[in-house]
Write an enzyme that holds these catalytic residues in place. Structure first.
Site, PDB file in Angstrom:
ATOM      1  N   GLU A 104      89.682  20.863 133.323  1.00  0.00           N
ATOM      2  CA  GLU A 104      88.669  20.237 132.468  1.00  0.00           C
ATOM      3  C   GLU A 104      89.078  20.373 131.005  1.00  0.00           C
ATOM      4  OE1 GLU A 104      83.920  21.011 131.668  1.00  0.00           O
ATOM      5  OE2 GLU A 104      84.672  21.189 133.718  1.00  0.00           O
ATOM      6  N   ASP A 106      87.182  19.776 127.338  1.00  0.00           N
ATOM      7  CA  ASP A 106      85.794  19.614 126.880  1.00  0.00           C
ATOM      8  C   ASP A 106      85.629  19.392 125.388  1.00  0.00           C
ATOM      9  OD1 ASP A 106      84.717  20.094 129.357  1.00  0.00           O
ATOM     10  OD2 ASP A 106      84.193  22.172 128.975  1.00  0.00           O
ATOM     11  N   GLU A 108      81.918  19.520 123.504  1.00  0.00           N
ATOM     12  CA  GLU A 108      80.476  19.672 123.647  1.00  0.00           C
ATOM     13  C   GLU A 108      79.871  19.801 122.261  1.00  0.00           C
ATOM     14  OE1 GLU A 108      79.392  21.619 127.900  1.00  0.00           O
ATOM     15  OE2 GLU A 108      80.024  23.038 126.361  1.00  0.00           O
ATOM     16  N   HIS A 121      81.931  22.364 120.178  1.00  0.00           N
ATOM     17  CA  HIS A 121      82.436  23.394 121.082  1.00  0.00           C
ATOM     18  C   HIS A 121      83.535  22.770 121.933  1.00  0.00           C
ATOM     19  CE1 HIS A 121      81.753  26.856 123.982  1.00  0.00           C
ATOM     20  NE2 HIS A 121      82.212  25.964 124.829  1.00  0.00           N
ATOM     21  N   ASN A 123      86.769  23.465 124.898  1.00  0.00           N
ATOM     22  CA  ASN A 123      87.222  24.403 125.918  1.00  0.00           C
ATOM     23  C   ASN A 123      88.251  23.705 126.798  1.00  0.00           C
ATOM     24  OD1 ASN A 123      87.388  26.766 127.408  1.00  0.00           O
ATOM     25  ND2 ASN A 123      85.241  26.800 128.020  1.00  0.00           N
ATOM     26  N   GLU A 133      87.391  29.026 124.482  1.00  0.00           N
ATOM     27  CA  GLU A 133      86.526  28.317 123.554  1.00  0.00           C
ATOM     28  C   GLU A 133      87.031  28.389 122.112  1.00  0.00           C
ATOM     29  OE1 GLU A 133      85.570  30.948 125.371  1.00  0.00           O
ATOM     30  OE2 GLU A 133      83.961  30.366 126.742  1.00  0.00           O
ATOM     31  N   ASP A 197      68.524  27.443 126.701  1.00  0.00           N
ATOM     32  CA  ASP A 197      68.687  28.852 127.039  1.00  0.00           C
ATOM     33  C   ASP A 197      69.921  29.460 126.364  1.00  0.00           C
ATOM     34  OD1 ASP A 197      70.272  27.185 128.632  1.00  0.00           O
ATOM     35  OD2 ASP A 197      70.388  28.640 130.265  1.00  0.00           O
ATOM     36  N   GLY A 202      72.270  31.002 120.417  1.00  0.00           N
ATOM     37  CA  GLY A 202      72.249  31.815 121.625  1.00  0.00           C
ATOM     38  C   GLY A 202      70.979  31.710 122.426  1.00  0.00           C
ATOM     39  N   ARG A 277      85.614  40.814 122.803  1.00  0.00           N
ATOM     40  CA  ARG A 277      85.530  40.191 124.128  1.00  0.00           C
ATOM     41  C   ARG A 277      86.748  40.526 124.976  1.00  0.00           C
ATOM     42  NH1 ARG A 277      85.438  33.625 124.773  1.00  0.00           N
ATOM     43  NH2 ARG A 277      85.305  33.494 127.055  1.00  0.00           N
TER      44      ARG A 277
END
Length: 291
Positions: A104, A106, A108, A121, A123, A133, A197, A202, A277
């Site tokens: 994929e 992306d 977004e 965004h 990815n 990302e 959500d 966030g 992360r």
């Protein structure tokens, strides 16, 4: 953002960059090229197939997909995003194969409160795994006019472009064990949906349904690409892929300068620099040169 500069100097630089580019203008036929796949009548094709809109309300969003599958090429689409208070909404425009090990690519667009910028965004998924990302602010209001969002997908790399300005390059790093999307043909998809959500701050800012319906518009689709049908590519060999006009879209020195400019002033998140992360070490492709 990684750095800041004055609004005046940014606008001057943007003007110089944009004026130096060839405007991408195509006239695809949405009736011929796409199917409205969900959302009942919230997706519409009009103006003789030259314009498509997707809408979102409290009941449902909407989406479409390409009739054809592609394996390498350049995909261009002009979008005008949801205006006003778009917080909680996501307009997704992407290439994807199917299944648990899908690939994929992306775009977004994460909505925001009126007056706050959209977040773009990006990815890349390979064999079902994403987590690559990069996020950007745009240097214009994407709700006032149409702008061109392009994906150049080649065996060597993927380039994300906005108005012909490169914003991200994902290079083929199979030599160091990083999978690259090169074997699975992909369709083009787009959808407008509620993601309050997580989409805006966030998930702290929710969708204001009193502003519904939310609508995004599409025009001037073009695919200069290898189509896939019956287990075979319209590009008979790798040599014909190399000879395609989109194959000449390497980043030259001005392209690399524009890429550095975007990543310096407009990138707001890069997975490759997120040491919290990736406390055990960033992914291997992050250790290679970006440009």
């Amino acid at each position: 953002m990684g750095s800041s500069c004055s609004g005046v100097s940014m606008l001057v630089l943007v003007g110089l960059v944009v004026n130096s580019l060839v405007v991408v203008a195509f006239a695809g036929d949405f009736y011929q090229d796409f199917d409205l796949t969900w959302g009942d009548n919230r997706g519409k094709i009009f103006n003789g197939g030259k314009l498509l809109s997707l809408s979102l309300d409290r009941v449902s969003g909407s989406g479409f997909q390409s009739k054809k599958e592609y394996l390498f090429g350049r995909i261009d689409m002009q979008l005008k995003l949801v205006a006003g208070n778009s917080a909680g909404t996501v307009t997704a425009y992407y290439l994807s194969s199917q299944g648990p090990t899908h690939d994929e690519i992306d775009f977004e667009f994460l909505g925001n409160l009126s007056g706050d910028p959209y977040i773009l965004h990006t990815n890349v998924y390979t064999q079902g795994k994403g987590n690559r990302e990069q996020q950007f602010y745009l240097w214009f209001d994407p709700t006032r006019n149409f702008h061109t969002y392009s994906i150049i997908w080649k065996p060597q790399h993927i380039i994300f472009m906005v108005d012909n300005i490169p914003i991200r390059v994902f290079k083929n790093a199979e030599s160091i064990g990083v999978p690259f999307p090169k074997n699975q043909p992909m369709r083009i998809y787009s959808s407008l949906w509620n993601a309050d959500d997580w989409a805006t701050r966030g998930g702290l800012v929710k969708t204001d349904w009193t502003k519904a319906p939310f609508t995004a518009y599409y025009r001037n689709f073009n695919a200069n690409a290898c189509t896939w049908s019956g287990g075979a590519s319209s590009c008979a060999s790798t040599s014909s892929i190399s000879n395609g006009t989109w194959e000449t879209n390497e980043l030259d020195a001005p392209g690399r300068r524009r890429l550095r400019w975007v990543q310096k002033y407009f990138m707001i998140y890069n997975y490759c620099t997120d040491l919290k992360r990736f406390s055990q070490g960033v992914p291997p492709e992050c250790k290679r040169p970006r440009f």
